[in-house]
Scaffold this active site. Structure first.
Site, PDB file in Angstrom:
ATOM      1  N   SER A  50      92.118 137.802  35.873  1.00 13.65           N
ATOM      2  CA  SER A  50      92.630 136.503  36.506  1.00 13.65           C
ATOM      3  C   SER A  50      91.152 135.384  35.725  1.00 13.65           C
ATOM      4  O   SER A  50      90.314 135.756  35.308  1.00 13.65           O
ATOM      5  CB  SER A  50      92.260 136.654  37.761  1.00 13.65           C
ATOM      6  OG  SER A  50      90.811 136.551  38.230  1.00 13.65           O
ATOM      7  N   ASP A  83      95.976 136.790  33.532  1.00 16.15           N
ATOM      8  CA  ASP A  83      96.960 136.908  34.945  1.00 16.15           C
ATOM      9  C   ASP A  83      96.663 135.423  35.297  1.00 16.15           C
ATOM     10  O   ASP A  83      95.548 134.868  35.555  1.00 16.15           O
ATOM     11  CB  ASP A  83      96.371 137.897  35.944  1.00 16.15           C
ATOM     12  CG  ASP A  83      97.182 137.994  36.889  1.00 16.15           C
ATOM     13  OD1 ASP A  83      98.372 137.670  36.862  1.00 16.15           O
ATOM     14  OD2 ASP A  83      96.712 138.371  38.044  1.00 16.15           O
ATOM     15  N   ASP A 105     100.990 130.291  34.775  1.00 13.91           N
ATOM     16  CA  ASP A 105     101.746 130.107  35.866  1.00 13.91           C
ATOM     17  C   ASP A 105     101.784 128.618  36.309  1.00 13.91           C
ATOM     18  O   ASP A 105     100.905 127.925  36.661  1.00 13.91           O
ATOM     19  CB  ASP A 105     100.847 130.878  37.023  1.00 13.91           C
ATOM     20  CG  ASP A 105     101.364 130.686  38.263  1.00 13.91           C
ATOM     21  OD1 ASP A 105     102.501 130.083  38.504  1.00 13.91           O
ATOM     22  OD2 ASP A 105     100.788 131.266  39.138  1.00 13.91           O
ATOM     23  N   GLY A 182      97.528 139.478  47.890  1.00 16.86           N
ATOM     24  CA  GLY A 182      96.460 139.708  48.697  1.00 16.86           C
ATOM     25  C   GLY A 182      96.775 141.037  49.774  1.00 16.86           C
ATOM     26  O   GLY A 182      97.888 141.718  49.618  1.00 16.86           O
ATOM     27  N   HIS A 214     104.509 140.471  40.941  1.00 15.84           N
ATOM     28  CA  HIS A 214     103.178 140.356  41.049  1.00 15.84           C
ATOM     29  C   HIS A 214     102.950 140.574  42.738  1.00 15.84           C
ATOM     30  O   HIS A 214     104.197 140.681  43.177  1.00 15.84           O
ATOM     31  CB  HIS A 214     102.904 138.585  41.096  1.00 15.84           C
ATOM     32  CG  HIS A 214     102.635 138.364  39.718  1.00 15.84           C
ATOM     33  ND1 HIS A 214     101.150 137.707  39.225  1.00 15.84           N
ATOM     34  CD2 HIS A 214     103.384 138.372  38.512  1.00 15.84           C
ATOM     35  CE1 HIS A 214     101.518 137.566  37.995  1.00 15.84           C
ATOM     36  NE2 HIS A 214     102.670 137.815  37.626  1.00 15.84           N
TER      37      HIS A 214
END
Length: 312
Positions: A50, A83, A105, A182, A214
């Site tokens: 990330s 990511d 994204d 999460g 995801h």
């Protein structure tokens, strides 16, 4: 074997009815645990970073650690993936650093802006044989810099996918069908459910095209219980049932992301280690135990969810 992009990986996964695990990495022990599992089970893997993990570990360190993992495991296909890249600039920086796959994204942007910037990323990436993932729809939940409230989440609209893929030229597409980022994915009493009908419709619109999930950690209760047993205060967390993920992997889903499960396994193991060994202070001891827990978790995911054992 050098680092590879995801093109051949996904073709084999689609044809074979399995998925590749995309595991988020932050440090050496996580990388080593993942790679040990993949070497043991002869499974291809995507090591993904990330933007916040890239900042934490520093780009050069991460790339070199992944290159070391490839050198140590020459028979395992490994892709290094960004990511949730938030911008063209971030994707370009990772490509320039040696990443073999990036995700742009733009799911929070208006549709036309998402299309335009994704297309721009693709044009740059394909010059360097780097594959590109993009996203349509919005997953609820929190993961690093990605934060979407429940009432802002949106399922992917199958009517948009063909236009989006055609105009951008992306190599894979992340869709929203009920997963969530999460550990706290659902409200108390709410049963998790994947909209496999949306997945089916998307795959009908895009035959042979690789789909990505995801927010697919299952939040295994044994790790939540272990955290709480050794001083934590986590409420019950409900993830995506593994049988649902395996069903998706048998269809058009070629990449399944796992992050929260890795964090929980590592944190639970370190808490347990210190509770049982309060006078110890050697990081190699407690991080070694965490590394072993990561390996066990990834082996479990490969066998139970992904179905990619022996596919290296």
């Amino acid at each position: 074997m050098a680092l590879v992009n995801t093109k051949e990986m996904f073709k084999k996964a689609y044809d074979g009815g399995y998925a590749i695990g995309a595991f988020n990495i932050n440090d050496m022990e996580i990388i080593q645990g993942i790679m040990s599992a993949c070497a043991e089970l002869k499974a291809p893997v995507i090591l993904q970073v990330s933007s916040s993990a890239r900042k934490y570990a520093h780009p050069a360190y991460l790339v070199k650690m992944v290159e070391a993992a490839v050198k140590e495991n020459p028979d395992i296909p490994v892709a290094l993936h960004l990511d949730h890249g938030p911008s063209f600039e971030m994707c370009k920086a990772c490509i320039d650093d040696g990443f073999t796959s990036v995700m742009f994204d733009g799911s929070a942007k208006p549709y036309e802006e998402n299309v335009e910037e994704a297309r721009r990323v693709v044009e740059y990436a394909h010059k360097y044989n780097v594959t590109v993932e993009a996203e349509l729809g919005k997953l609820a939940g929190v993961e690093d810099d990605v934060k979407v409230e429940d009432d802002k989440a949106q399922f992917t609209d199958p009517d948009e996918v063909q236009d989006f893929v055609t105009r951008t030229g992306v190599d894979s597409l992340a869709i929203a069908i009920g997963t969530s980022h999460g550990a706290y994915k659902f409200k108390p009493g709410q049963k998790p459910k994947l909209r496999l009908d949306i997945l089916e419709e998307v795959s009908n619109r895009l035959p042979g095209f690789p789909i990505v999930l995801h927010g697919a950690s299952s939040v295994l209760p044994e790790f939540v219980q272990m955290v709480n047993q050794y001083g934590g205060q986590m409420p019950d967390a409900i993830g995506i049932p593994e049988e649902m993920l395996r069903e998706a992997a048998a269809k058009a889903v070629c990449k399944i992301n796992v992050d929260s499960d890795l964090r929980l396994a590592m944190t639970a193991t370190v808490r347990k280690y210190f509770a049982e060994n309060p006078s110890h202070f050697d990081p190699r001891q407690y991080l070694g135990a965490a590394r072993d827990a990561i390996q066990g978790l990834v082996e479990h995911k490969i066998k139970t969810v992904l179905g990619c054992e022996g596919k290296a």
